[in-house]
Design an enzyme around this catalytic site. Structure first.
Site, PDB file in Angstrom:
ATOM      1  N   LYS A   1       0.440   3.715  -2.456  1.00 22.47           N
ATOM      2  CA  LYS A   1      -0.366   4.805  -3.015  1.00 22.47           C
ATOM      3  C   LYS A   1       0.394   5.592  -4.089  1.00 22.47           C
ATOM      4  CE  LYS A   1      -3.010   5.340   1.285  1.00 22.47           C
ATOM      5  NZ  LYS A   1      -2.338   4.289   2.082  1.00 22.47           N
ATOM      6  N   PHE A   2       0.816   4.883  -5.115  1.00 23.76           N
ATOM      7  CA  PHE A   2       1.591   5.509  -6.189  1.00 23.76           C
ATOM      8  C   PHE A   2       0.824   6.675  -6.815  1.00 23.76           C
ATOM      9  CE2 PHE A   2       3.326   1.005  -6.753  1.00 23.76           C
ATOM     10  CZ  PHE A   2       4.455   1.266  -6.000  1.00 23.76           C
TER      11      PHE A   2
ATOM     12  N   ASP B   1       0.839  -1.201   0.000  1.00 25.90           N
ATOM     13  CA  ASP B   1       0.000   0.000   0.000  1.00 25.90           C
ATOM     14  C   ASP B   1       0.876   1.253   0.000  1.00 25.90           C
ATOM     15  OD1 ASP B   1      -2.189   1.679   0.171  1.00 25.90           O
ATOM     16  OD2 ASP B   1      -2.384   1.459   2.356  1.00 25.90           O
TER      17      ASP B   1
ATOM     18  N   THR C   1       7.105   6.998 -14.313  1.00 29.30           N
ATOM     19  CA  THR C   1       7.609   6.668 -12.979  1.00 29.30           C
ATOM     20  C   THR C   1       6.740   5.610 -12.316  1.00 29.30           C
ATOM     21  OG1 THR C   1       8.590   8.856 -12.697  1.00 29.30           O
ATOM     22  CG2 THR C   1       8.110   7.615 -10.692  1.00 29.30           C
TER      23      THR C   1
END
EC number: 4.1.1.23
Length: 230
Positions: A60-61, A58, A67
């Protein structure tokens, strides 16, 4: 059937692994968040996989598409079974994440990609800009956009699951944090109980402190699983 994810929000591997040992055999999933991942790196995923857990990474990109593509590729190769990314990243970021997953999985299915809509620690008073049609409408819009971009599901409050399933289809997955037995809410705002989350259609329930802060974490996890299955 809904599955329990234990949030291992610890500062080091030793503490996290000790807790994982206590809930092994009760919960099929563990969650690795920012603090633990930044302290221990991708190796912590391997440790939990060796213990037999499925791992929700987790992080949270939320970045430019290229990227995020690289980050998802690396996390996939590290063994993640589920990843989170922000729905606000838009379609190009979501598509890039799917490409990164495909490259990292090497022909396998790869991890589930779950979009963050609005954090369950937030309510409308916490949003720093106007939300004309209300928080619920914003969550639905973000969920639908994530579904249309090919993501597997969303991270959302249990209060929003039914509306999301109605709008995006029952196969669109819902992962629900902010699960609090007996209505203990601490710093989470939009909370539901385990049975309420399951009844509303949540596929995964993330529980942290009610388990990890309990005197007997294994028993606390068993009680939650029993409530989920009742």
């Amino acid at each position: 059937m809904s599955e329990l994810v234990v949030a291992l929000d610890f500062k080091d591997a030793q503490s996290a692994i000790e807790m994982a040992e206590k809930v092994r055999g009760v919960a099929p999933w563990v969650k690795v968040g920012l603090e633990l991942f930044c302290a221990e790196g991708p190796e912590i995923i391997t440790r939990f996989k060796e213990m037999g857990f499925k791992v929700f990474v987790d992080l949270k990109f939320f970045d430019i598409p290229n990227t995020v593509k690289g980050a998802v590729r690396s996390a996939t190769r590290a063994g993640a079974d589920m990843l989170s990314l922000h729905a606000l990243g838009g379609e190009r970021m979501a598509v890039a994440a799917r490409e990164g997953r495909a490259e990292g999985a090497g022909g396998e299915a790869g991890p589930l990609l779950m979009a963050i809509t609005i954090l369950t620690s937030m309510d409308e008073d916490d949003i720093p800009f106007p939300v004309p049609n209300g928080l619920g409408s914003a969550v639905l819009d973000l969920a639908l956009a994530s579904s249309q971009a090919g993501l597997d599901g969303v991270v959302c409050s249990g209060l929003e699951v039914e509306a999301i399933k109605e709008k995006c289809g029952k196969d669109f997955l819902a992962l629900t944090p902010g699960i609090r037995p007996a209505s203990v809410s601490d710093d989470q705002r939009r909370v539901v109980t385990p049975s309420q989350a399951v009844d509303r259609g949540s596929n995964f329930l993330v529980v942290g402190r009610p388990i990890t802060g309990a005197d007997d974490p294994a028993e606390a996890a068993r009680r939650i699983v029993a409530e989920m299955n009742s």
